[in-house]
Design a protein around this motif. Structure first.
Motif, PDB file in Angstrom:
ATOM      1  N   SER A   1       0.880  -0.924  -0.239  1.00 54.11           N
ATOM      2  CA  SER A   1       0.036   0.099   0.087  1.00 54.11           C
ATOM      3  C   SER A   1       0.630   1.287   0.073  1.00 54.11           C
ATOM      4  O   SER A   1       0.667   2.273  -0.722  1.00 54.11           O
ATOM      5  CB  SER A   1      -0.997   0.029   1.172  1.00 54.11           C
ATOM      6  OG  SER A   1      -1.934  -1.007   1.066  1.00 54.11           O
TER       7      SER A   1
ATOM      8  N   SER B   1       0.896   3.864  -2.838  1.00 54.07           N
ATOM      9  CA  SER B   1       0.399   5.235  -2.609  1.00 54.07           C
ATOM     10  C   SER B   1       1.436   6.305  -2.989  1.00 54.07           C
ATOM     11  O   SER B   1       0.901   7.333  -3.631  1.00 54.07           O
ATOM     12  CB  SER B   1       0.073   5.333  -1.083  1.00 54.07           C
ATOM     13  OG  SER B   1      -0.398   6.682  -0.610  1.00 54.07           O
TER      14      SER B   1
ATOM     15  N   THR C   1       0.746   8.902  -6.266  1.00 48.99           N
ATOM     16  CA  THR C   1       0.807  10.142  -5.719  1.00 48.99           C
ATOM     17  C   THR C   1       1.890  11.041  -6.427  1.00 48.99           C
ATOM     18  O   THR C   1       1.606  12.321  -7.021  1.00 48.99           O
ATOM     19  CB  THR C   1       1.010  10.647  -4.413  1.00 48.99           C
ATOM     20  OG1 THR C   1      -0.050   9.961  -3.493  1.00 48.99           O
ATOM     21  CG2 THR C   1       0.947  12.018  -3.886  1.00 48.99           C
TER      22      THR C   1
ATOM     23  N   GLN D   1     -10.488  -5.846   4.287  1.00 51.55           N
ATOM     24  CA  GLN D   1     -11.042  -5.618   2.616  1.00 51.55           C
ATOM     25  C   GLN D   1     -10.984  -6.822   2.070  1.00 51.55           C
ATOM     26  O   GLN D   1     -11.709  -7.191   0.926  1.00 51.55           O
ATOM     27  CB  GLN D   1     -10.068  -4.552   2.191  1.00 51.55           C
ATOM     28  CG  GLN D   1      -9.908  -3.342   2.671  1.00 51.55           C
ATOM     29  CD  GLN D   1      -8.792  -2.366   2.321  1.00 51.55           C
ATOM     30  OE1 GLN D   1      -7.613  -2.954   1.647  1.00 51.55           O
ATOM     31  NE2 GLN D   1      -8.615  -1.080   2.758  1.00 51.55           N
TER      32      GLN D   1
ATOM     33  N   ASN E   1      -1.631   9.445 -10.452  1.00 49.69           N
ATOM     34  CA  ASN E   1      -2.849  10.146 -10.405  1.00 49.69           C
ATOM     35  C   ASN E   1      -2.537  11.716  -9.924  1.00 49.69           C
ATOM     36  O   ASN E   1      -2.212  12.048  -8.962  1.00 49.69           O
ATOM     37  CB  ASN E   1      -3.814   9.737  -9.375  1.00 49.69           C
ATOM     38  CG  ASN E   1      -5.219  10.486  -9.303  1.00 49.69           C
ATOM     39  OD1 ASN E   1      -5.410  11.149 -10.347  1.00 49.69           O
ATOM     40  ND2 ASN E   1      -5.825  10.402  -8.151  1.00 49.69           N
TER      41      ASN E   1
ATOM     42  N   PHE F   1      -7.470   4.350  -9.382  1.00 49.19           N
ATOM     43  CA  PHE F   1      -6.324   4.968  -8.483  1.00 49.19           C
ATOM     44  C   PHE F   1      -6.761   4.474  -7.174  1.00 49.19           C
ATOM     45  O   PHE F   1      -5.729   3.994  -6.303  1.00 49.19           O
ATOM     46  CB  PHE F   1      -5.910   6.184  -8.642  1.00 49.19           C
ATOM     47  CG  PHE F   1      -5.276   6.698 -10.187  1.00 49.19           C
ATOM     48  CD1 PHE F   1      -4.335   6.072 -10.477  1.00 49.19           C
ATOM     49  CD2 PHE F   1      -6.223   7.479 -10.777  1.00 49.19           C
ATOM     50  CE1 PHE F   1      -3.885   6.474 -11.722  1.00 49.19           C
ATOM     51  CE2 PHE F   1      -5.625   7.809 -12.100  1.00 49.19           C
ATOM     52  CZ  PHE F   1      -4.450   7.311 -12.444  1.00 49.19           C
ATOM     53  N   THR F   2      -7.882   4.481  -6.554  1.00 49.81           N
ATOM     54  CA  THR F   2      -8.072   4.355  -5.221  1.00 49.81           C
ATOM     55  C   THR F   2      -8.066   2.810  -4.749  1.00 49.81           C
ATOM     56  O   THR F   2      -7.394   2.427  -4.078  1.00 49.81           O
ATOM     57  CB  THR F   2      -9.446   4.871  -4.769  1.00 49.81           C
ATOM     58  OG1 THR F   2      -9.550   6.262  -5.033  1.00 49.81           O
ATOM     59  CG2 THR F   2      -9.783   4.614  -3.170  1.00 49.81           C
ATOM     60  N   ARG F   3      -8.585   1.959  -5.536  1.00 46.23           N
ATOM     61  CA  ARG F   3      -8.543   0.834  -5.348  1.00 46.23           C
ATOM     62  C   ARG F   3      -7.221   0.018  -5.659  1.00 46.23           C
ATOM     63  O   ARG F   3      -6.968  -1.107  -5.054  1.00 46.23           O
ATOM     64  CB  ARG F   3      -9.621  -0.013  -6.166  1.00 46.23           C
ATOM     65  CG  ARG F   3     -11.245   0.242  -5.345  1.00 46.23           C
ATOM     66  CD  ARG F   3     -12.345  -0.279  -6.451  1.00 46.23           C
ATOM     67  NE  ARG F   3     -12.116  -1.733  -6.401  1.00 46.23           N
ATOM     68  CZ  ARG F   3     -12.912  -2.431  -7.186  1.00 46.23           C
ATOM     69  NH1 ARG F   3     -13.834  -1.787  -8.445  1.00 46.23           N
ATOM     70  NH2 ARG F   3     -13.099  -3.729  -7.348  1.00 46.23           N
TER      71      ARG F   3
ATOM     72  N   THR G   1      -4.398   0.858  -4.753  1.00 46.37           N
ATOM     73  CA  THR G   1      -3.567   0.810  -3.485  1.00 46.37           C
ATOM     74  C   THR G   1      -4.018  -0.184  -2.400  1.00 46.37           C
ATOM     75  O   THR G   1      -3.302  -0.194  -1.838  1.00 46.37           O
ATOM     76  CB  THR G   1      -3.532   2.326  -2.809  1.00 46.37           C
ATOM     77  OG1 THR G   1      -4.778   2.613  -2.430  1.00 46.37           O
ATOM     78  CG2 THR G   1      -3.027   3.374  -3.884  1.00 46.37           C
ATOM     79  N   GLU G   2      -5.059  -1.026  -3.017  1.00 48.47           N
ATOM     80  CA  GLU G   2      -5.510  -1.967  -1.809  1.00 48.47           C
ATOM     81  C   GLU G   2      -4.902  -3.232  -2.333  1.00 48.47           C
ATOM     82  O   GLU G   2      -4.927  -3.905  -3.376  1.00 48.47           O
ATOM     83  CB  GLU G   2      -7.137  -2.183  -1.865  1.00 48.47           C
ATOM     84  CG  GLU G   2      -7.599  -0.848  -1.317  1.00 48.47           C
ATOM     85  CD  GLU G   2      -9.278  -1.087  -1.525  1.00 48.47           C
ATOM     86  OE1 GLU G   2      -9.749  -2.091  -1.884  1.00 48.47           O
ATOM     87  OE2 GLU G   2      -9.940  -0.044  -0.983  1.00 48.47           O
TER      88      GLU G   2
ATOM     89  N   ASN H   1     -11.519   4.598   9.802  1.00 45.50           N
ATOM     90  CA  ASN H   1     -11.261   4.439   8.494  1.00 45.50           C
ATOM     91  C   ASN H   1      -9.893   5.445   8.042  1.00 45.50           C
ATOM     92  O   ASN H   1      -9.894   6.297   7.185  1.00 45.50           O
ATOM     93  CB  ASN H   1     -12.340   4.960   7.591  1.00 45.50           C
ATOM     94  CG  ASN H   1     -12.105   4.773   6.261  1.00 45.50           C
ATOM     95  OD1 ASN H   1     -11.467   3.852   5.842  1.00 45.50           O
ATOM     96  ND2 ASN H   1     -12.794   5.324   5.275  1.00 45.50           N
TER      97      ASN H   1
ATOM     98  N   THR I   1      -7.978   5.716   4.656  1.00 45.14           N
ATOM     99  CA  THR I   1      -7.971   6.855   3.658  1.00 45.14           C
ATOM    100  C   THR I   1      -7.233   8.121   3.718  1.00 45.14           C
ATOM    101  O   THR I   1      -7.076   8.758   2.999  1.00 45.14           O
ATOM    102  CB  THR I   1      -9.575   7.442   3.721  1.00 45.14           C
ATOM    103  OG1 THR I   1      -9.770   7.841   4.993  1.00 45.14           O
ATOM    104  CG2 THR I   1     -10.544   6.276   3.261  1.00 45.14           C
TER     105      THR I   1
END
Length: 574
Positions: free
Chosen positions: A67, A71, A75, A148, A219, A300-302, A304-305, A383, A386
């Protein structure tokens, strides 16, 4: 192989040692306590160097590295991410060498090491909280990744995943190193296969999938290397610098250095100590690449999982979605259990040390284990996943100032200037409450770097703020030691430790604690306590209130000898 020590009568005017008696049922169970407040005795250290090394590296199975790497790449772009990860890895490796060496040689955990490396008895209380924070932040992060995976595979609500992922750790950590070493060794082969599989599968089934990685802008990042992007990325990766503390929690069970072949001893210390970051950096680089590989399909968000990374990479060869998901889920659950047992174990040690000094009580490591997991579960429910970059970037400024101060003391003050004692003294009776050498350096480094992190000195130092903290700590530590003449390292001499330095075979002998009536090995003993009227263990010393000033009074700075304490000669012990 030790002789009986003559014990002096307990001072009748002294308050009764009720705290030790009250909590003896918990704290005296060594198979559960795992010497959470003490030196790891020679009689308990039965593991080989290789067993300690494998157990320590078993905790490096965590997926937060994926992650973190993903990330940073998302970024700042892949090119800057690769450089940032490598810069941070070199820093972590070099700072980890002296810490691993001294912890393995003197068989101490990170808190006890910090006390004697320039912080003092209460000065290291703050670092206990810093270290505990590292453990519960990453417990929460790894637990969130586990949840997750369970959500994706079993459609389990995340809240229940957080709860299950937290509770299953408790029984695995209950019996400390004895259980953890077996668990890590048994599960390591399967984990290594699953770790290598994603890249191997992509290389076989989709060899063109690697093309364009280094030019990927992520991103909003850049396809070019930027100094500010590298600094920001390295700052996030440097949040892992406190991982050396978890490695030390295993390395303290290394066999005696003087009784182990040097090559085997050093190989274990280097591989399991600073060597963790080699595998860690490899996982971060894999995470950056896998995010690039799947971002086009999942966003992009998913991307990093980790569970999405493994599902996408396994799916490149395993075209049945259910089968690929099953393998990915096994990988995630196995990895997260392997690391969270370490996060929970190390956290319980740190809280034990913190509360024993603040409250002078110790109900047992298990109590603090439950507290630690409760804090981590709260973070999961909030959370925190995030805001990963923000949390880790801020934390790294404090963590690296702490590590930098310890390294400077071990390498410069002990090794070069010889102003710090050559051994690590961790017992309360011999330490000042605060040693300004390490404690002051850490505070100064943290304060300036946090200001830089929030933009006080411009964009460049904002990005490189952790390295500003490291530089300040490395420079101030020897300067303060020279300015104070090393006065605050030892409140009074410790003749037992000095004798053991000359002849390591003394270490295996024991003395009787005049308070609890048990025998402890010499490195764990206060040779003559004026408050209790005889030798006491470090645990009794910690749990006794209001005796510190008397122990350190000028009138009682005496020395002792082996004959008066009834010790045998080293040749007999050997």
């Amino acid at each position: 192989m030790s002789s009986t020590a003559s014990s002096a009568p307990v001072d009748p005017a002294a308050p009764p040692p009720t705290r030790w008696t009250r909590f003896q049922a918990w704290a005296a169970k060594d198979n559960i306590e795992d010497y959470s407040l003490r030196y790891a005795p020679k009689s308990f250290r039965r593991w080989s160097p290789m067993a300690c090394s494998i157990a320590a590296l078993g905790g490096i199975a965590y997926l937060a590295d994926y992650s973190i790497g993903a990330s940073i790449a998302v970024t700042h772009g892949a090119a800057s991410a690769v450089i940032a990860i490598l810069v941070a890895a070199v820093t972590i490796f070099l700072t980890g060498i002296p810490i691993a060496y001294y912890a393995a040689k003197y068989n101490l955990d990170m808190d006890l090491l910090t006390r004697g490396a320039g912080f003092g008895y209460f000065g290291s209380t703050l670092t206990s909280v810093i270290y505990a924070s590292f453990c519960f932040i990453f417990f929460a992060l790894e637990g969130a990744i586990m949840a997750q995976a369970m959500h994706l595979a079993f459609h389990l609500p995340l809240v229940f995943g957080y709860l299950i992922g937290s509770l299953i750790i408790i029984p695995l950590v209950l019996y400390g190193m004895s259980a953890l070493a077996k668990f890590q060794v048994w599960t390591q082969p399967l984990w290594l296969i699953l770790f290598a599989a994603p890249l191997v599968m992509i290389a076989i089934s989709d060899p063109h999938g690697f093309e364009g990685f280094l030019s990927w802008a992520g991103n909003g990042g850049s396809d070019r290397i930027s100094a500010i992007a590298v600094g920001s990325g390295a700052g996030v990766a440097l949040s892992l610098i406190a991982q050396i503390g978890e490695q030390v929690d295993y390395l303290r069970f290394m066999p005696e250095k003087s009784e182990t072949p040097p090559l085997r001893w050093w190989a274990a210390v280097l591989s399991a100590g600073p060597g963790w970051v080699i595998l860690g950096a490899a996982k971060q680089l894999c995470g950056a690449f896998l995010a690039f590989y799947i971002a086009g399909q999942v966003g992009f968000t998913r991307a990093t999982e980790p569970v999405e990374m493994f599902l996408g990479s396994y799916g490149s060869m395993i075209h049945n979605h259910a089968a690929a998901l099953s393998v990915a889920t096994v990988m995630v659950l196995l990895s997260q259990i392997k690391i969270n047992v370490t996060n929970a174990y190390s956290g319980s040690l740190s809280w034990s040390n913190f509360f024993s000094r603040v409250l002078h009580i110790h109900p047992g490591r298990v109590v603090w284990l439950v507290l630690h997991i409760g804090i981590a579960l709260t973070l999961m429910l909030a959370n925190m996943f995030t805001v990963l970059n923000t949390i880790l970037g801020f934390y790294s400024n404090v963590a690296i100032a702490w590590i930098g101060a310890i390294v400077a003391d071990l390498v410069i003050n002990k090794g070069l200037l010889k102003i710090s004692p050559p051994y690590i003294e961790f017992k309360r009776a011999y330490l000042y409450p605060i040693n300004p050498v390490g404690f002051g350096s850490m505070l100064a480094g943290s304060a300036v770097s946090i200001a830089a992190y929030f933009g006080a000195f411009g964009a460049f130092l904002e990005a490189w703020s952790p390295y500003l903290a490291l530089t300040i700590a490395l420079v101030l530590t020897p300067l303060i030691a020279l300015a104070t003449g090393g006065k605050y390292y030892l409140a009074r001499p410790n003749p037992l430790r000095e004798e053991i330095e000359k002849e390591p075979l003394w270490a295996g002998q024991t003395l009787l604690d005049v308070v609890d009536g048990k025998r402890y090995e010499l490195p764990d003993m206060v040779h003559d306590c004026p408050f209790h009227g005889g030798p006491i263990s470090s645990l009794t010393c910690t749990l006794t209130k209001n005796c510190h000033e008397q122990c350190q009074s000028a009138a009682y700075r005496d020395t002792t000898d082996a004959e008066r304490l009834g010790l045998q000669q080293p040749s007999v012990v050997g």
